[in-house]
Design an enzyme around this catalytic site. Structure first.
Site, PDB file in Angstrom:
ATOM      1  N   ASP A  84      -9.900  -8.777  -4.396  1.00 40.15           N
ATOM      2  CA  ASP A  84      -9.024  -7.601  -4.270  1.00 40.15           C
ATOM      3  C   ASP A  84      -9.130  -6.747  -5.540  1.00 40.15           C
ATOM      4  OD1 ASP A  84      -7.062  -5.980  -3.154  1.00 40.15           O
ATOM      5  OD2 ASP A  84      -5.399  -7.222  -3.879  1.00 40.15           O
ATOM      6  N   HIS A  85      -9.361  -5.470  -5.393  1.00 37.31           N
ATOM      7  CA  HIS A  85      -9.470  -4.537  -6.527  1.00 37.31           C
ATOM      8  C   HIS A  85     -10.426  -5.051  -7.605  1.00 37.31           C
ATOM      9  CE1 HIS A  85      -6.495  -1.701  -5.144  1.00 37.31           C
ATOM     10  NE2 HIS A  85      -5.746  -2.719  -4.788  1.00 37.31           N
ATOM     11  N   GLY A 209       1.154  -2.859   1.391  1.00 41.39           N
ATOM     12  CA  GLY A 209       1.840  -3.109   2.669  1.00 41.39           C
ATOM     13  C   GLY A 209       3.306  -3.492   2.543  1.00 41.39           C
ATOM     14  N   ASN A 229      -2.898  -4.651   3.520  1.00 37.78           N
ATOM     15  CA  ASN A 229      -2.762  -5.595   2.400  1.00 37.78           C
ATOM     16  C   ASN A 229      -1.293  -5.860   2.079  1.00 37.78           C
ATOM     17  OD1 ASN A 229      -5.501  -5.061   2.289  1.00 37.78           O
ATOM     18  ND2 ASN A 229      -5.537  -4.795   0.075  1.00 37.78           N
ATOM     19  N   THR A 232       3.279  -8.420  -2.565  1.00 40.09           N
ATOM     20  CA  THR A 232       4.626  -8.563  -3.136  1.00 40.09           C
ATOM     21  C   THR A 232       5.624  -9.188  -2.149  1.00 40.09           C
ATOM     22  OG1 THR A 232       4.140  -6.599  -4.450  1.00 40.09           O
ATOM     23  CG2 THR A 232       6.427  -7.295  -4.379  1.00 40.09           C
TER      24      THR A 232
HETATM   25  P1  13P Z   1       1.895  -4.976  -2.081  1.00 40.46           P
HETATM   26  O1  13P Z   1       2.068  -5.889  -3.247  1.00 40.46           O
HETATM   27  O2  13P Z   1       2.668  -3.713  -2.239  1.00 40.46           O
HETATM   28  O3  13P Z   1       2.156  -5.643  -0.794  1.00 40.46           O
HETATM   29  O4  13P Z   1       0.360  -4.498  -2.093  1.00 40.46           O
HETATM   30  C1  13P Z   1      -0.652  -5.436  -1.854  1.00 40.46           C
HETATM   31  C2  13P Z   1      -1.997  -4.839  -2.013  1.00 40.46           C
HETATM   32  O5  13P Z   1      -2.239  -3.706  -1.696  1.00 40.46           O
HETATM   33  C3  13P Z   1      -3.064  -5.699  -2.542  1.00 40.46           C
HETATM   34  O6  13P Z   1      -4.240  -5.009  -2.783  1.00 40.46           O
END
Ligand code: 13P
Length: 287
Positions: A84-85, A209, A229, A232
């Site tokens: 991710d990222h 998300g 995604n 949190t």
């Molecule tokens: P949230 O933490 O806002 O759900 O975002 C998750 C996300 O986009 C991971 O790349």
């Protein structure tokens, strides 16, 4: 069954639903998400940020754990293990470590450099049978030290990146990582619509998300979002359940201090969150 995300996202885009990407932090997180996906017969993407990868001692540990767990739990639904990222270097580390999918987040580079690096990584990832996500227009908020301002992506730039042959595209449409502020303007469906018109069949990715109202998520899916995604929200669910357990003094009763007992309510809370998201995204029964 560990696979790249290519097929599951192609099917999702065609079928007008989205596959959930859930970030993992440890063994409990991974197990909870895999078991829920299997129970609901849903494809799933396990997201690993560079910070979480470091926390788990390295991408090699993560890849070994996920592969072994997938086998030991007898998971038959499609599972993608996705960076991710990712930074440029992080992408190469995950390619070597045995991930099945990467995200190269070049959104903070000038578009020319983002295009150049993405193009190179597309060739390498595809050569390894892996899928690759690219990003245009920073996602707002803070995640693992990466801070974005929540700008909307330029649809013409999205088309340029899509034309490189990426498998999924994250484009900023006013979305933010973490909790949404009270004065949040909401998603820009106008931008999303313009991006989909330019990029056609490309599965679009909705980051951030957590906390997006359900109706907005559903509308985004009708406009081409095929991956959502969530990070949190699982953390908050875990935290709340764990807090309740401790505040009720359950850790002081009998063997309530046993980590398997102490962490169990949090794990159940993650499962419930993942289930609710899969139902909302429409991926249940699509494995
Ligand atoms: P949230 O933490 O806002 O759900 O975002 C998750 C996300 O986009 C991971 O790349």
């Amino acid at each position: 069954m560990l696979v790249s995300a290519t097929e599951m996202l192609k099917k999702a885009k065609e079928g007008h639903y989205a596959v959930g990407h859930f970030n993992i932090n440890n063994l409990e997180w991974t197990k909870a998400i895999l078991q829920t996906a299997q129970e609901l017969n849903s494809p799933v993407i396990l997201g690993v940020s560079e910070g979480a990868g470091k926390y788990m001692t390295g991408f090699g540990t993560v890849a070994s754990m996920v592969r072994a767990m997938d086998k030991d739990l007898g998971i038959t639904v499609p599972v993608a293990l996705h960076l991710d990222h990712g930074t440029y270097d992080g992408c190469y580390k995950c390619i070597k470590a045995g991930f099945t999918s990467i995200m190269f987040d070049g959104s903070h580079y000038a578009i020319e450099e983002n295009l150049e690096k993405t193009k190179e990584l597309v060739a390498v990832a595809h050569g390894m049978g892996m899928s690759i996500e690219a990003e245009v227009g920073a996602i707002g908020g803070e995640e693992d030290g990466v801070v974005g301002m929540g700008e909307c992506a330029d649809p013409a730039e999205c088309k340029q990146i899509a034309d490189l042959g990426v498998d999924m595209l994250a484009a900023g449409i006013g979305n933010i990582h973490g909790k949404y502020p009270a004065n949040w303007a909401g998603l820009s469906f106008e931008t999303l619509d313009a991006i989909q018109q330019k990029t056609g069949v490309m599965p679009l990715v909705l980051h951030g998300g957590t906390g997006i109202p359900e109706e907005m998520v559903k509308k985004a899916i009708t406009l081409g979002v095929a991956k959502v995604n969530v990070n949190t929200e699982c953390q908050l669910a875990f935290q709340e359940a764990t807090r309740k357990y401790v505040e009720a003094g359950k850790d002081l009763e009998g063997k309530g201090f046993d980590p398997r007992k102490l962490l169990a309510p949090g794990v159940e809370a993650i499962k419930a969150t993942v289930k609710a998201k899969m139902e909302l995204f429409g991926s249940v029964g699509r494995a």
